[in-house]
Design an enzyme around this catalytic site. Structure first.
Site, PDB file in Angstrom:
ATOM      1  N   TYR A  18       0.826  -1.201   0.000  1.00 23.90           N
ATOM      2  CA  TYR A  18       0.000   0.000   0.000  1.00 23.90           C
ATOM      3  C   TYR A  18       0.859   1.249   0.000  1.00 23.90           C
ATOM      4  O   TYR A  18       2.066   1.190   0.235  1.00 23.90           O
ATOM      5  CB  TYR A  18      -0.971  -0.002   1.185  1.00 23.90           C
ATOM      6  CG  TYR A  18      -0.343   0.309   2.540  1.00 23.90           C
ATOM      7  CD1 TYR A  18       0.479  -0.599   3.192  1.00 23.90           C
ATOM      8  CD2 TYR A  18      -0.580   1.523   3.179  1.00 23.90           C
ATOM      9  CE1 TYR A  18       1.040  -0.309   4.433  1.00 23.90           C
ATOM     10  CE2 TYR A  18      -0.031   1.820   4.417  1.00 23.90           C
ATOM     11  CZ  TYR A  18       0.776   0.899   5.042  1.00 23.90           C
ATOM     12  OH  TYR A  18       1.336   1.193   6.263  1.00 23.90           O
ATOM     13  N   LYS A  30       6.371  -1.852   2.287  1.00 18.92           N
ATOM     14  CA  LYS A  30       5.137  -1.260   2.798  1.00 18.92           C
ATOM     15  C   LYS A  30       3.992  -2.245   2.585  1.00 18.92           C
ATOM     16  O   LYS A  30       3.116  -2.065   1.738  1.00 18.92           O
ATOM     17  CB  LYS A  30       4.854   0.097   2.115  1.00 18.92           C
ATOM     18  CG  LYS A  30       4.027   1.017   2.999  1.00 18.92           C
ATOM     19  CD  LYS A  30       4.099   2.443   2.555  1.00 18.92           C
ATOM     20  CE  LYS A  30       3.069   3.320   3.249  1.00 18.92           C
ATOM     21  NZ  LYS A  30       3.156   3.402   4.696  1.00 18.92           N
TER      22      LYS A  30
END
Ligand code: PDD
Length: 283
Positions: A32, A146
């Protein structure tokens, strides 16, 4: 009404749906990005897209969409939602499959989801301060990715809330890594320190902007491992992230940091950071 983008369409957020067999849901097999949009201008867009691409490559997720297409969808989501200042969330999972299998199929189509939230607190000139606690880092060794597998971070934020503080900092084998949702900086005798990128931390975009500011202002700084003792004895302590910008920690494990108010260097760097946001607003 909130408009989001899911796979190939702009839809009302409340009407958007994905399969429960999506690998993002089943395995956290997804990455993300969180962007800040000021006056509907996306801050450091290229930096975020570069990090996203590195993450997709690391996971071997191949999505049939160009950078410029993703950028224009992000901008479109911003424009379709009415708030001037927004937090844009983007997630790409490896996609939905017919059966649950740890090993992904080669031809699975990734799921792309982008939505917008109102930016509740826009970085400003107020002297806001925060409190934090320190805990040991229980995360995996690839925190530079991430990934949406954020269970440890979720538990940390719950713990911070239960203890009446705003953020939880982590240390691994006695050395500081980062915050549950932020990067960490500390100041000692007018020099700024932050853990290096190989300390199992996320390469934060705000961290990158702050390092650029240090260069521009010719400040004395070093990326180096910070032990717990050094952290508690620091004159100033800051955290950075996309949603909050830069904030000073004035209390860590109930110990007052510095004189318990935003430090001089913090205020200096924050002014420069606010200027970068102002520049972005008029793009
Ligand atoms: N998180 N470290 C961690 C663990 C983070 O979750 C974040 C941001 C950062 C700062 O990265 P950046 O400056 O690129 O926002 C560092 C976002 C905001 C989130 O998960 O919502």
């Amino acid at each position: 009404m909130t408009v989001c983008y899911l796979n190939d369409d702009f839809v009302e957020l409340s009407k958007a749906s994905i399969s429960p067999l999506d690998r993002g849901f089943l395995f956290g097999d997804s990455v993300y990005e969180v962007f800040a949009a000021y006056n509907k201008n996306l801050f450091r867009l290229d930096d975020h897209i570069n990090r996203l691409n590195k993450n997709l490559e690391f996971l071997g997720i191949k999505i049939n969409i160009s950078d410029s297409q993703i950028k224009s969808i992000l901008k479109e989501v911003c424009l379709k939602n009415f708030e001037e200042n927004q937090i844009i969330y983007l997630q790409i999972s490896r996609g939905a499959e017919e059966i649950r299998n740890h090993i992904p199929k080669k031809d699975t189509k990734p799921t792309l989801f982008i939505c917008s939230f109102e930016m509740k607190s826009v970085p400003n000139k107020n002297n806001d301060t925060i409190k934090a606690i320190l805990s040991s880092d229980i995360r995996w060794k690839k925190s530079s990715i991430k990934s949406t597998s954020l269970l440890a971070n979720v538990l940390y934020k719950i713990k911070a809330e239960e203890e009446g503080v705003d953020e939880l900092l982590m240390s691994d084998a006695g050395y500081i890594t980062e915050g549950a949702v932020s990067n960490v900086f500390c100041v000692k005798e007018n020099k700024v320190y932050t853990p290096p990128l190989d300390a199992n931390i996320l390469p934060g975009i705000t961290r990158k902007v702050i390092l650029e500011i240090f260069e521009e202002l010719k400040l004395n700084f070093e990326e180096k491992k910070i032990d717990e003792e050094f952290l508690f004895e620091s004159d100033e302590l800051w955290i950075t992230n996309t949603t909050k910008g830069i904030l000073p920690i004035v209390e860590l494990n109930e110990k007052i940091i510095g004189d318990g108010t935003p430090g001089e260097l913090y205020q200096y760097v924050k002014q420069a950071f606010l200027k970068k946001i102002e520049d972005c607003k008029v793009l």
